[in-house]
Design a protein around this motif. Structure first.
Motif, mmCIF file in Angstrom:
data_model
loop_
_atom_site.group_PDB
_atom_site.id
_atom_site.type_symbol
_atom_site.label_atom_id
_atom_site.label_comp_id
_atom_site.label_asym_id
_atom_site.label_seq_id
_atom_site.Cartn_x
_atom_site.Cartn_y
_atom_site.Cartn_z
ATOM 1 N N HIS A 208 0.825 -1.207 0.000
ATOM 2 C CA HIS A 208 0.000 0.000 0.000
ATOM 3 C C HIS A 208 0.860 1.258 0.000
ATOM 4 C CE1 HIS A 208 -4.108 -1.567 0.364
ATOM 5 N NE2 HIS A 208 -3.565 -2.571 1.008
ATOM 6 N N SER A 209 1.953 1.257 0.732
ATOM 7 C CA SER A 209 2.836 2.433 0.756
ATOM 8 C C SER A 209 3.450 2.669 -0.617
ATOM 9 C CB SER A 209 3.930 2.243 1.803
ATOM 10 O OG SER A 209 3.400 2.164 3.106
ATOM 11 N N ARG A 210 3.838 1.601 -1.285
ATOM 12 C CA ARG A 210 4.434 1.734 -2.617
ATOM 13 C C ARG A 210 3.410 2.271 -3.606
ATOM 14 N NH1 ARG A 210 6.022 -3.132 -2.977
ATOM 15 N NH2 ARG A 210 8.091 -2.783 -2.111
ATOM 16 N N TRP A 211 2.181 1.779 -3.506
ATOM 17 C CA TRP A 211 1.147 2.225 -4.438
ATOM 18 C C TRP A 211 0.834 3.706 -4.257
ATOM 19 C CZ3 TRP A 211 -3.673 4.406 -4.247
ATOM 20 C CH2 TRP A 211 -4.434 4.347 -5.411
ATOM 21 N N THR A 212 0.607 4.125 -3.013
ATOM 22 C CA THR A 212 0.246 5.525 -2.786
ATOM 23 C C THR A 212 1.413 6.449 -3.090
ATOM 24 O OG1 THR A 212 0.756 5.192 -0.427
ATOM 25 C CG2 THR A 212 -1.533 5.053 -1.082
ATOM 26 N N SER A 213 2.636 6.016 -2.772
ATOM 27 C CA SER A 213 3.796 6.845 -3.078
ATOM 28 C C SER A 213 3.931 7.059 -4.586
ATOM 29 C CB SER A 213 5.059 6.185 -2.527
ATOM 30 O OG SER A 213 6.210 6.915 -2.891
ATOM 31 N N ASP A 214 3.739 5.999 -5.366
ATOM 32 C CA ASP A 214 3.818 6.126 -6.819
ATOM 33 C C ASP A 214 2.723 7.039 -7.349
ATOM 34 O OD1 ASP A 214 5.980 4.449 -6.829
ATOM 35 O OD2 ASP A 214 4.863 2.660 -7.443
ATOM 36 N N TYR A 215 1.536 6.938 -6.765
ATOM 37 C CA TYR A 215 0.450 7.787 -7.232
ATOM 38 C C TYR A 215 0.743 9.256 -6.940
ATOM 39 C CZ TYR A 215 -4.084 9.870 -7.990
ATOM 40 O OH TYR A 215 -5.086 10.682 -8.445
#
Length: 368
Positions: A208-215
């Motif tokens: 989840h952290s990777r997804w939101t950071s990329d977004y």
């Protein structure tokens, strides 16, 4: 645990305590912060006041109907809106706490909406609409499994609201915790159960952290001067402190490179022609194939099983459609052809499942 009540005093003894108090389940000093904090301002307006778009500022028009959910990034953060029961529409703006410090909430909300394309026509009057706020943070508890006291849900970790999957993630993790606790109580060995729990928690936090950071990286402009975007550009997971083995595990997962796309289902390949083509050819395992010991849920318990590792897999693979794959590869004899491999595997699993397994192994280049 001693309880006092009007009916008398009671004593409760428990082998395990599950803490499901949500964000109140710990002190801030017990958290590993996963992202800069933000503040949410929200209110409700009549659903009929949400118009479509008649003045798009982009070259390509955006279509939006009054009853639809909407999400948009703006200079000061991002805005989310969706219809709720009672003929109302909820608007929620997320920004940095420093951006609204010492300001009237309605004025701050209106300023953020005025920078929007999807929400700018809405007028928020504090005399008519109550503005509510709360601090929003993403964190993981540094000691979520402390002896026999185990945290679940938001007492263990919270996600950025942008993911919109906080409830689903908390429910799934709670089910995994139930399996871990059952394993501990039946096997009498908390080591495997705790390690399984912590690894599943670390997986959820990292993905989840990777997804939101990329977004956020895609949505933000590199020159935006507003604190919301500045703090997210400057946030570095490698600078997170390590205070125990669990936080070290979290940090390793956060700093790992993004894994490749994982195929949860065998890809659609013309399997019957492939089998005819390969039947008399020797089976060769990929030179990049490796094996490791991983956690697996077998029935209602956690066990350690042999797993496949390969660059085309995002994570170690044990089961495919509930079929354990390593034993199938172990059953191959030296000099086996695809035909003899299929005949051997059919003694272990049905032929239709053998075809799916072979199609997956071939498409991922695990067998060649």
């Amino acid at each position: 645990m001693k309880l006092q009540s009007a009916a008398g005093d009671f004593r409760i003894t428990s082998r395990v305590v599950l803490d499901a108090r949500g964000r109140k389940g710990g002190h801030t000093r017990e958290y590993m912060v996963l992202a800069p904090a933000s503040v949410a301002l929200w209110t409700h307006v009549p659903a009929g006041t949400m118009p479509g778009l008649d003045r798009p500022r982009r070259a390509r028009p955006i279509e939006a109907r009054p009853g639809e959910a909407r999400i948009e990034t703006v200079e000061e953060g991002w805005i989310w809106g969706a219809p709720v029961p009672g003929g109302l529409y909820r608007i929620m703006a997320f920004t940095d706490p420093d951006s609204i410090k010492g300001q009237e909430l309605a004025r701050s909300m209106q300023r953020i909406l005025s920078r929007s394309q999807l929400f700018r026509s809405v007028v928020v009057d504090e005399g008519r609409f109550e503005i509510q706020t709360c601090l929003v943070s993403a964190y993981v508890h540094t000691r979520p499994w402390d002896r026999q006291c185990i945290k679940i849900g938001e007492a263990a970790f919270t996600l950025d609201p942008l993911s919109s999957t906080g409830v689903e993630a908390a429910m799934r993790f709670s089910l995994q915790t139930a399996i871990a606790v059952h394993t501990m109580l039946t096997d009498g060995n908390p080591g495997v159960a705790k390690a399984f729990y912590e690894n599943k928690l670390a997986d959820a936090v990292a993905s989840h952290s990777r997804w939101t950071s990329d977004y956020y990286k895609q949505a933000a402009t590199s020159h935006s001067p507003f604190p919301f975007w500045e703090k997210r550009r400057d946030f570095r997971t490698e600078a997170l402190p390590v205070i125990n083995d669990f936080t070290a595990l979290i940090k390793r997962r956060l700093t790992q490179e993004s894994p490749p796309t994982y195929a949860t289902e065998p890809p659609a390949v013309p399997i019957d022609p492939l089998i005819r083509f390969l039947w008399n050819k020797p089976v060769r395992l990929s030179g990049q194939l490796a094996f490791s010991s991983e956690f697996a849920v077998t029935g209602d318990r956690v066990e350690i099983r042999r797993a496949l590792q390969h660059p085309n897999l995002s994570r170690p693979l044990i089961y495919l459609n509930q079929i354990e794959i390593p034993p199938l590869l172990n059953a191959l004899s030296e000099g086996a052809t695809y035909g003899t491999a299929i005949e051997t595997w059919c003694r272990l699993v049905p032929y239709n499942d053998v075809k799916k397994v072979l199609g997956f192994l071939w498409s991922t280049e695990i067998v060649q």
